[in-house]
Design a protein around this motif. Sequence first.
Motif: not given
Length: 315
Positions: A209-221, A223-238
């Motif tokens: 739900e973060a802004d940078y993920v929403i923006q990346a979707r709009r830019l057509g990144v 899904r696989r790249t978005l999840l592996l490179r941007h979502v999972l590293p930050n989501a793994a912190v908790p």
Amino acid sequence: MRGYAAQRLAVGAVQLVLLAVLVFLLTSLLPGDAADVRNNEDATPEQVAALREQLQLDRPALERFTDWAQGVLTGDLGTSLVSGGPVLDVLTESARITLVLAAVTFAVVVPLAVLLGIVSGLREGGRLDRVVTSVTLALNAVPDFVLALLLVAGLSLRLGLLPATWVGVGAADLIVEPALLVLPVTVVAARLICLLSRQVRAGMVTVLEADYVIQARRLGVPRRTLLLRHVLPNAAVPGIQELARVGDNLVGGVLIVEAVFAIPGVATALVGAVEARDVPTVQGLALVVAVAALLFSLAADLVCHRLVPRTEVLR
């Protein structure tokens, strides 16, 4: 990174010192000592006093603690008052099974918890997410010893599928009969999977739900790249932060199941040492367990700090 690691090590060293003092004080408050336990009821006061002098229990408590602490600094955990051998030998003999149990549990917990957390987070509010959330909440509410008794009653006593106890079993028997690990690992892993998967799920939901993920979707990144490179590293912190608590619960859970299933590990040795008032053995085992928990916590904090350097891990 080095400065942060040094800071955490310094805090851990202080905690270990406080723990060593606390364990010594608590064991000193136990009624009687090793001389009282080892002598039978017919022993005369003179015989008890002679044994106490032989075991050096007549020395001042501060002097005994200082000698033990100096030995620890050189890798000597002291001498058992029961066997007369090094405490390190007692630890080596009992820790093999405990380490196997802890390692297998950890190997089961991490992939399952991360997978459940990721799948639930990607399908927030869906049927699978509701099922996983309901099951994890229910399991988390059941104490470890209650779950162990239920599994033994159902799978061992009623259905006869798995061994109910480790009585007469040693570390070498695990190679011949690995089914001995199933119930203990299941009991310990259940709560840990609940704790870790919920944190991974929460991290996934927040990052998606973060802004940078929403923006990346709009830019057509993709899904696989978005999840592996941007979502999972930050989501793994908790989830990685939760690994510190998982380490504490792993140590505690293993000790509980050892008592329930009569597993001849560190918990059994520790209980026996307390009953025999074997203070050096109690101190040595407690210190090693504490060191294991602190190292696990430190490793989790360092990984988390590495992934997101701006994150401050508070203890």
